[in-house]
Design an enzyme around this catalytic site. Structure first.
Site, PDB file in Angstrom:
ATOM      1  N   SER A 495      82.021   2.069  49.603  1.00  0.00           N
ATOM      2  CA  SER A 495      81.363   3.031  50.481  1.00  0.00           C
ATOM      3  C   SER A 495      80.677   2.278  51.625  1.00  0.00           C
ATOM      4  CB  SER A 495      80.392   3.890  49.680  1.00  0.00           C
ATOM      5  OG  SER A 495      80.032   5.042  50.400  1.00  0.00           O
ATOM      6  N   ASP A 582      89.445  11.272  48.782  1.00  0.00           N
ATOM      7  CA  ASP A 582      88.035  11.008  49.079  1.00  0.00           C
ATOM      8  C   ASP A 582      87.483  12.001  50.101  1.00  0.00           C
ATOM      9  OD1 ASP A 582      85.556   9.922  49.707  1.00  0.00           O
ATOM     10  OD2 ASP A 582      86.280   7.858  49.672  1.00  0.00           O
ATOM     11  N   HIS A 614      86.121   9.272  45.954  1.00  0.00           N
ATOM     12  CA  HIS A 614      85.200   8.257  46.468  1.00  0.00           C
ATOM     13  C   HIS A 614      84.872   7.264  45.357  1.00  0.00           C
ATOM     14  CE1 HIS A 614      82.695   6.798  49.654  1.00  0.00           C
ATOM     15  NE2 HIS A 614      81.612   6.814  48.897  1.00  0.00           N
TER      16      HIS A 614
END
Length: 670
Positions: A495, A582, A614
């Site tokens: 991330s 995602d 994600h």
């Protein structure tokens, strides 16, 4: 309450020549033991104390299990998920149903499900498409229903419903036309609404007789938006607790008298924000709270909990957390994390002052050579203190002193968010990488949460700049302290940590020997264009803290800070992992930079998972990417690696580009 928060992942028969590590007596821990399914996790006591639920594998997939609290041998599975793991569960207030949320393929459209303990019947309480359900409030005083919120009417905003658990009936309580969240009391009455402001702050309104008042109760500016939040009402509804950083730096715990509006400071700590609170199960009054600076500490506010917490501290080996309590508050579940041994869950009988171990989450790691984690206070170039965590290979630091006998390769592992933080405790990536022969350093760079509003605000508009400088400063500390050498440092993260990896190999192209990017954004402008619609309430915070795509200056800043625009600078090996579904960091973020590098014949390896979002929830996928990663790092840093073997074929991994650049990958695909 639902509210918008800026989001925030052995024996080896033969090693390839590049992966051979210096001889040591430390055995290689199989990656499957670290990234595979836990044996048991996420235990919860039913409110009436009669049942214990937990998450455990069923036919290789994590499902909900339940047993009488007095006889765990009578455990039975309640759910039968065949593919995607259930990762958490919680009890209905009447102790009849275990509730859980589940999405499809990582799309984060979580729906609310429940399973009746007696009948085994499973119900989807929110049977809608492209909808995200969230729990607003569960009260021990109202047994037959809970408050939930769904965005099936307008994907940007969650309407609040009363859900009758027996009949599955949803009754609209509050249509949401632009509010970021709601807070209810123990009678399941909505009492507060929060509305995002154009400056990134928040306005709070009282709700009286089901109507949102037009006059604000209070206002919170951008600087306080991450640190000031209403927590809960006492059972009588007369006191409202807040974490509040207004007129101070770190978030204090405040009690507000609802009638007069007067606030009283219950607790504060100059080092860190007040964290989780333990409240009296009958009155709702807070009895203890936690503070997490270098490590987590509980602080009692009442004599009875002072005795309980002192007993737990004295009789547990490691950092402990109270994770579940019965309605009578006579039994607690306590999770204990020793770091150098697998975590365990214990039943605490408060009256008898007795601890009974229920299970070890990963018994296969008992006796494994797990490494110590060392909390640190590092200094950034401008004097800011960076709370950080260092793990060293056991072979390099057999005494656990925190200083290696000689420098070793280092992986800078960067947390996501960025509005999140690293903490002390067992960390799967730290243990895995340290076992492979690397020092692992995680840094709470500016913008991280938990250390006060000034620390968060210091990261505003600093993506790829001062936030990145903090990481570079930490690496330089590690080099100057003899932890590592400047030519043997890799950067890795998911991330925002993936963004930091891309920033590292583009903005500082010779600092790192290689990089591993997991679901990291490469183009900040397209990132903000593709965030989920239900993040609408937080958009202005994103714009004020990252750069505003609606202004010329903001667009220039986002362009300047996007690694995609500097792909030509990349000189070091790069590995990218991405979930195709995602919703936070769209798959195009990885595809764009891979295409840009390929166009200039710059080597990059790209692995995509069609059934992930994600991050990688399914253990077979997590293990597969770990297999590719450790062999990639072994060539880059000369550490150890377990061969890829059949890990990739057991997963859904699709190598979209550059198999030839990752050691052993092309062979594993044959």
């Amino acid at each position: 309450m639902i509210r918008y928060a800026l989001p925030a992942l052995l024996l080896v028969s033969a090693l390839p020549a590049y992966a051979q590590a210096p001889a040591s007596d430390v055995p290689l821990i199989e990656r499957a033991k670290i990234f595979g399914n836990p044996s048991k996790t996420g235990a919860k006591l039913s409110p009436d104390g009669k049942w214990l639920s937990w998450i455990a594998p069923r036919d290789g997939v994590l499902n909900v299990w339940v047993a009488p609290a007095s006889d765990l041998a009578k455990a039975k599975p309640l759910t039968d998920e065949k593919k995607r793991p259930i990762r958490n569960s919680f009890w209905s207030p009447d102790s009849r149903v275990v509730l859980f949320i589940q999405d499809k393929g990582g799309d984060e459209n979580f729906l609310l499900y429940g399973v009746n303990v007696s009948s085994g019947k499973q119900t989807n309480y929110t049977p809608f498409e492209k909808t995200r359900a969230e729990v607003v409030h569960i009260s021990s005083k109202v047994k037959d229903r809970i408050l939930v919120a769904v965005n099936n009417r307008d994907p940007k905003w969650h309407d609040v419903y009363s859900l009758e658990l027996a009949s599955c009936k949803l009754t609209l309580v509050q249509q949401n036309d632009g509010y970021g969240g709601f807070l209810a009391d123990d009678q399941l009455k909505l009492r507060l609404a929060e509305k995002p402001r154009a400056d990134g702050g928040t306005t709070y309104f009282r709700i009286t007789d089901g109507k949102i008042e037009s006059t604000p109760l209070t206002e919170v500016g951008l600087d306080d938006s991450q640190t000031t939040n209403p927590l809960a009402f006492t059972t009588d509804g007369r006191t409202l607790y807040w974490t509040d950083a207004r007129n101070r730096n770190t978030a204090a715990l405040l009690a507000q008298d609802v009638a007069s509006g007067k606030t009283t400071v219950v607790a504060e700590d100059a080092r860190a924000d007040i964290g989780a609170a333990l409240a009296d199960k009958r009155s709702g009054r807070i009895q203890a709270y936690s503070v997490n600076y270098l490590t987590q500490e509980y602080v009692a506010l009442t004599n009875d909990l002072k005795a309980d917490l002192a007993f737990l501290k004295q009789n547990t080996k490691g950092q402990f957390n109270v994770t579940s309590r019965t309605e009578a508050d006579d039994k607690w579940l306590v999770a204990v994390d020793p770091v150098t041994a697998p975590a365990s869950t214990w039943l605490y009988d408060r009256k008898a002052k007795k601890l009974t171990q229920l299970f070890v989450s990963r018994p296969e790691l008992e006796g494994a050579p797990l490494a110590a984690m060392h909390p640190l206070e590092l200094k950034a170039r401008d004097g800011l203190t960076l709370v950080s965590y260092l793990t060293l290979p056991k072979a390099a630091d057999p005494s656990g002193s925190g200083k290696p006998a000689k420098p070793v390769p280092l992986v800078l592992f960067v947390h996501g968010g960025p509005w999140a933080r690293d903490t002390y405790g067992y960390h799967s990536y730290h243990q895995w990488l340290a076992n492979r022969g690397y020092a692992v350093l995680s840094v709470n760079y500016r913008g991280s949460t938990g250390f006060g509003k000034n620390f968060i605000s210091a990261g505003d508009l600093q993506w790829g700049r001062k936030m990145h400088d903090d990481l570079i400063d930490a690496v330089q500390w590690a080099v100057s302290s003899g932890i590592t050498t400047p030519d043997k440092v890799a950067i890795m993260g998911g991330s925002y940590g993936g963004y930091a990896t891309l920033a590292g190999v583009t903005f500082t192209p010779t600092t790192f020997a290689c990089g591993v990017d997991i679901v990291g954004p490469s183009n900040l402008f397209t990132l903000l264009q593709t965030i989920p619609p239900y993040w609408e309430a937080g958009k202005q915070q994103f714009y004020k803290r990252m750069g505003d795509p609606n202004t010329e200056a903001g667009r220039e800043l986002l362009k300047e800070r996007s690694p995609l625009n500097y792909a030509a600078n990349i000189q070091r090996p790069l590995l990218i992992g991405q979930g195709a579904n995602d919703p936070r960091v769209n798959v195009r973020e990885s595809e764009q930079i891979v295409q840009a590098m390929a166009a200039k014949n710059i080597p990059v390896t790209y692995v995509e998972f069609p059934d992930e979002g994600h991050g990688f929830a399914r253990p077979v996928n997590n293990i597969a990417f770990a297999a590719v990663t450790e062999n990639f790092l072994a060539k880059c840093l000369n550490g150890r690696a377990e061969p890829i073997g059949g890990a990739l074929k057991a997963s859904t991994a699709q190598v979209k580009h550059g198999a030839e650049f990752a050691p052993g990958l092309a062979e594993a695909l044959q």
